[in-house]
Motif scaffolding. Structure first.
Motif, short mmCIF file in Angstrom:
data_model
loop_
_atom_site.label_atom_id
_atom_site.label_comp_id
_atom_site.label_asym_id
_atom_site.label_seq_id
_atom_site.Cartn_x
_atom_site.Cartn_y
_atom_site.Cartn_z
N SER A 138 -7.89 -0.11 -6.50
CA SER A 138 -8.75 0.80 -5.73
C SER A 138 -7.93 1.74 -4.86
O SER A 138 -8.37 2.83 -4.51
CB SER A 138 -9.74 0.01 -4.87
OG SER A 138 -9.06 -0.86 -3.99
N VAL A 139 -6.71 1.33 -4.49
CA VAL A 139 -5.85 2.17 -3.66
C VAL A 139 -4.97 3.08 -4.51
O VAL A 139 -4.95 4.30 -4.33
CB VAL A 139 -4.97 1.31 -2.73
CG1 VAL A 139 -3.97 2.16 -1.98
CG2 VAL A 139 -5.85 0.54 -1.74
N ASP A 150 -11.78 -4.49 0.26
CA ASP A 150 -11.84 -3.79 -1.02
C ASP A 150 -13.14 -3.03 -1.20
O ASP A 150 -13.15 -1.92 -1.75
CB ASP A 150 -11.65 -4.80 -2.15
CG ASP A 150 -10.91 -4.19 -3.34
OD1 ASP A 150 -10.70 -2.97 -3.33
OD2 ASP A 150 -10.54 -4.94 -4.25
N ALA A 153 -5.67 1.99 4.96
CA ALA A 153 -6.12 1.24 3.79
C ALA A 153 -5.81 -0.25 3.93
O ALA A 153 -6.55 -1.10 3.45
CB ALA A 153 -5.46 1.80 2.54
N ILE A 208 -5.82 7.25 1.80
CA ILE A 208 -6.85 6.43 2.42
C ILE A 208 -6.39 6.00 3.80
O ILE A 208 -5.42 5.25 3.93
CB ILE A 208 -7.15 5.18 1.56
CG1 ILE A 208 -7.60 5.62 0.17
CG2 ILE A 208 -8.21 4.33 2.22
CD1 ILE A 208 -7.85 4.48 -0.76
N ARG A 236 -8.66 -2.22 5.58
CA ARG A 236 -10.00 -2.18 5.01
C ARG A 236 -10.16 -3.26 3.94
O ARG A 236 -9.22 -3.58 3.24
CB ARG A 236 -10.27 -0.81 4.38
CG ARG A 236 -10.26 0.34 5.37
CD ARG A 236 -10.55 1.62 4.64
NE ARG A 236 -10.58 2.74 5.58
CZ ARG A 236 -11.32 3.82 5.41
NH1 ARG A 236 -12.09 3.92 4.36
NH2 ARG A 236 -11.29 4.79 6.29
N SER A 263 -15.02 -1.60 1.04
CA SER A 263 -15.00 -0.37 1.83
C SER A 263 -14.13 0.70 1.17
O SER A 263 -14.48 1.89 1.18
CB SER A 263 -14.46 -0.67 3.24
OG SER A 263 -15.33 -1.55 3.93
N ILE A 264 -13.00 0.28 0.60
CA ILE A 264 -12.13 1.24 -0.08
C ILE A 264 -12.84 1.84 -1.28
O ILE A 264 -12.78 3.06 -1.50
CB ILE A 264 -10.81 0.55 -0.51
CG1 ILE A 264 -10.03 0.09 0.71
CG2 ILE A 264 -9.97 1.50 -1.36
CD1 ILE A 264 -8.81 -0.75 0.36
N ARG A 305 -7.08 -5.05 -4.10
CA ARG A 305 -7.00 -3.73 -3.47
C ARG A 305 -5.94 -2.82 -4.08
O ARG A 305 -5.81 -1.68 -3.67
CB ARG A 305 -6.76 -3.84 -1.95
CG ARG A 305 -7.76 -4.69 -1.23
CD ARG A 305 -7.89 -4.32 0.24
NE ARG A 305 -6.64 -4.15 0.95
CZ ARG A 305 -6.02 -5.12 1.63
NH1 ARG A 305 -6.53 -6.33 1.65
NH2 ARG A 305 -4.90 -4.87 2.29
N VAL A 325 0.84 -1.19 0.00
CA VAL A 325 0.00 0.00 0.00
C VAL A 325 0.88 1.24 0.00
O VAL A 325 1.66 1.45 0.90
CB VAL A 325 -0.94 0.02 1.22
CG1 VAL A 325 -1.76 1.32 1.21
CG2 VAL A 325 -1.87 -1.18 1.20
N TYR A 385 -15.43 4.28 -0.24
CA TYR A 385 -14.75 5.50 0.19
C TYR A 385 -14.34 6.33 -1.01
O TYR A 385 -14.54 7.56 -1.05
CB TYR A 385 -13.53 5.14 1.03
CG TYR A 385 -12.66 6.32 1.41
CD1 TYR A 385 -13.00 7.15 2.46
CD2 TYR A 385 -11.51 6.60 0.68
CE1 TYR A 385 -12.20 8.24 2.80
CE2 TYR A 385 -10.71 7.69 1.00
CZ TYR A 385 -11.06 8.50 2.06
OH TYR A 385 -10.27 9.57 2.37
N ARG A 386 -13.75 5.69 -2.00
CA ARG A 386 -13.33 6.39 -3.21
C ARG A 386 -14.51 7.10 -3.87
O ARG A 386 -14.46 8.28 -4.21
CB ARG A 386 -12.71 5.41 -4.20
CG ARG A 386 -11.29 4.99 -3.88
CD ARG A 386 -10.37 6.16 -3.91
NE ARG A 386 -8.99 5.79 -4.16
CZ ARG A 386 -7.97 6.62 -4.04
NH1 ARG A 386 -8.19 7.87 -3.66
NH2 ARG A 386 -6.74 6.22 -4.30
#
Length: 342
Positions: free
Chosen positions: A205-206, A59, A54, A51, A57, A61-62, A202, A46, A65-66
């Protein structure tokens, strides 16, 4: 085109429109050997500090959030497939149809994550795979003329981007947003990896997207996501609303003949290789022209022969994308060209 849409002068596509969002997470058990799972994401991979926590969390939830950070997007539906709690493919088809039928906004986003079929990148559910052509048919039936964004974070997901390109070329839609809008095919695909790759969970998304003033922005074709631990994946991006002709007015669109404006050529870079900047004089004054040569080797050969001789009418060899007085085009025109042909 709906008045809710506006062309972004900086990025060449349609932006600033409201969207409902659907998240689908396919994490169930599948015995089919063609089903690929994303590789495990290690905490040390990460890199994005935007985030909070991150690494702790999941995926979904991420992603929520995004999407919540984008003022134009509202999450209305979240479906999660887990081991021993899988839904049938037909149920997902029904949920997607219901989501699009209920969406009264100018656009919609479906963010799919999880398992993908080897080779096709098709979405994996109990009882079968959801193919690109099936989802496109749903779009044509229920949402045509509105903008559908597909964010796909699964193995071989890039194949869907290329499948969209193939379909547009099969329908002979010239590779310009004006023509896609006229045909009612307003689709954006953001795939987390190339069609032969398996992404890390993840990761996209991160580190594959960010929030800017214009909303949630994704890394696309030509970019590389790297964990720093000998891991790379290469996102793919296709946006049918992006203008290629350097004209905001649909009536002045220069993308007329499909054979000169193919989607596969645009994505591969072949179209950009046919764009030339020609400097010379016109009526005794310095002038410049950006010309897109016709897709014909003999035409290119003759063009270069004329250039070497010092006299050429660029309009005889292709489409003049932009022109002006002076020795060089201004920076804003150069930037617009880079956006249009990529």
């Amino acid at each position: 085109m709906s008045q809710d849409y506006k062309f972004d002068s900086k990025y060449g596509g349609i932006s600033g429109y409201d969207q409902d969002c659907m998240i689908i997470a396919s994490f169930g058990n599948h015995a089919d050997p063609s089903v690929h799972r994303r590789r495990k994401f290690e905490d040390e991979d990460v890199k994005n500090n935007e985030i909070p926590h991150a690494h702790a969390r999941d995926d979904v939830s991420i992603v929520k959030y995004r999407l919540s950070r984008d003022s134009h997007r509202t999450v209305t539906t979240v479906l999660v497939d887990e081991p021993e709690n899988e839904r049938d493919k037909n149920r997902y088809v029904e949920e997607i149809e219901l989501f699009l039928e209920r969406c009264e906004k100018p656009g919609a986003t479906i963010w799919y994550m999880g398992h993908g079929q080897d080779g096709s990148g098709d979405w994996c559910f109990r009882g079968g795979f959801l193919t690109f052509r099936e989802l496109l048919s749903i779009y044509i039936k229920l949402f045509r003329g509105k903008i559908l964004t597909l964010v796909i974070d699964s193995p071989c997901s890039g194949q869907w981007a290329y499948a969209l390109i193939e379909e547009l070329d099969r329908l002979e839609v010239p590779a310009c947003g004006h023509k896609a809008i006229q045909r009612g095919i307003l689709v954006k695909i953001f795939a987390s990896c190339q069609r032969h790759e398996i992404p890390r969970e993840r990761f996209y998304s991160v580190d594959g997207c960010m929030i800017e003033d214009r909303g949630l922005v994704f890394f696309g074709l030509g970019s590389t996501l790297s964990s720093g631990n000998d891991w790379e994946q290469h996102p793919v991006h296709v946006n049918t609303t992006r203008l290629s002709c350097m004209r905001k007015d649909t009536a002045k669109c220069r993308a007329v003949k499909h054979q000169e404006w193919k989607w596969k050529d645009k994505i591969s870079g072949e179209t950009s290789s046919r764009v030339y900047l020609v400097r010379g004089t016109d009526c005794g004054r310095p002038a410049w022209h950006y010309v897109l040569l016709r897709a014909d080797p003999d035409n290119a050969k003759e063009f270069h022969t004329r250039i070497a001789k010092g006299t050429v009418d660029v309009a005889d060899f292709g489409i003049v994308l932009a022109s002006g007085w002076g020795d060089d085009p201004p920076e804003d025109v150069k930037q617009q060209l880079r956006i249009s042909i990529r």
